[in-house]
Write a protein that holds these residues in place. Structure first.
Motif, short mmCIF file in Angstrom:
data_model
loop_
_atom_site.label_atom_id
_atom_site.label_comp_id
_atom_site.label_asym_id
_atom_site.label_seq_id
_atom_site.Cartn_x
_atom_site.Cartn_y
_atom_site.Cartn_z
N ASN A 172 59.50 53.29 70.30
CA ASN A 172 59.55 54.58 70.22
C ASN A 172 61.12 54.90 71.29
N PRO A 173 62.04 55.87 69.79
CA PRO A 173 63.51 56.11 70.37
C PRO A 173 63.48 57.14 71.21
N PRO A 174 64.91 57.23 71.67
CA PRO A 174 64.79 57.83 72.85
C PRO A 174 64.47 58.94 72.22
N HIS A 175 64.03 59.94 72.79
CA HIS A 175 63.48 61.59 72.93
C HIS A 175 63.00 62.05 74.05
N THR A 176 63.35 62.86 74.03
CA THR A 176 62.79 64.23 75.04
C THR A 176 61.43 65.11 75.04
N HIS A 177 60.93 65.51 75.54
CA HIS A 177 59.80 66.32 76.17
C HIS A 177 60.22 67.86 76.21
N PRO A 178 60.53 68.40 75.66
CA PRO A 178 61.36 69.65 77.02
C PRO A 178 60.16 70.54 77.32
N ARG A 179 58.58 70.06 77.28
CA ARG A 179 58.36 71.40 78.10
C ARG A 179 56.83 70.09 79.51
N GLY A 180 57.16 69.32 79.23
CA GLY A 180 56.12 68.36 79.97
C GLY A 180 56.72 67.14 79.98
N SER A 181 56.01 67.09 81.40
CA SER A 181 56.26 65.43 81.79
C SER A 181 54.94 64.35 81.68
#
Length: 220
Positions: A106-115
């Motif tokens: 699951n490549p580098p990514h971010t969730h802007p609205r949640g931990s």
């Protein structure tokens, strides 16, 4: 009352208002999302008339089914958020199942609205996240085995990589009904329209020809 005291009270009130407005407590039992302009609009969704709500509004079936990992990254994310379960609206939670082929990621990514909190069910994963510039971009990483749990703080770039020889399966909970996802490589090199070539070449210290190749890989 002194002016200093008034300033202190004003600052305290402002901090409290921000804290309360970030994730307020529900004021009713539920607010089931519905595509109906006659409903009550709440945080991006309209609410169904509570008298019309049924158990189906809180139900989803299928997380027992493996996702198709025959793709470039070798993983598949099955998302269960407010779009799949309307009853999640305003509850601030969602769930995903992640399947990994051997050597899949699951490549580098971010969730802007949640931990995110992830538990590994099967296989062996190398997981981690990178802290912000303010924290000198430190890498926090671990190898996970079945039953292990790892947390990815909100907004941090993170990843999972199957280092085993068999498929891996993990489940993760997120602190948002719709946490969103930004896959770094896709966003940077596959934006629409493309980011200016010279911007990316200088930002990543790359030859412009390499940037062109990367944009071709990740572009639409």
């Amino acid at each position: 009352m002194s002016s200093q005291s008034l300033i202190s009270i004003a600052i305290l009130a402002l901090v409290i208002s921000f804290a309360n407005s970030y994730d307020p407590s529900p004021l009713q039992d539920f607010c089931v999302a519905i595509d109906d302009l006659n409903g009550v609009f709440v945080n991006g969704k309209f609410c169904k008339d509570p008298r019309r709500v049924t158990a189906k509004d809180f139900f989803f079936s299928g997380l027992n089914i493996p996702g198709n990992t025959s793709n470039q990254v070798g993983s598949n994310v099955t998302t269960v958020n407010v779009d799949q379960i309307p009853g999640l609206n305003t509850m601030g939670i969602s769930l995903v199942r992640i399947d990994y082929a051997p050597n899949g990621q699951n490549p580098p990514h971010t969730h802007p609205r949640g931990s995110e909190i992830l538990v590994l069910i099967k296989g062996t994963l190398y997981v981690g996240f990178v802290s912000s510039n303010q924290d000198n971009n430190r890498l926090f990483a671990k190898v996970l085995h079945p039953g292990d749990v790892f947390v990815f703080p909100i907004g941090m770039i993170h990843f999972q990589f199957n280092i085993g020889n068999v498929p891996a399966v993990a489940f993760a909970g997120l602190s948002s009904q719709n946490a969103g996802v930004i896959t770094i490589a896709n966003a940077v090199f596959g934006s629409n329209p493309p980011i200016d070539l010279q911007v990316l070449a200088r930002a990543f210290q790359l030859d412009p020809h390499i940037v062109v190749e990367l944009q071709a890989k990740f572009g639409a």
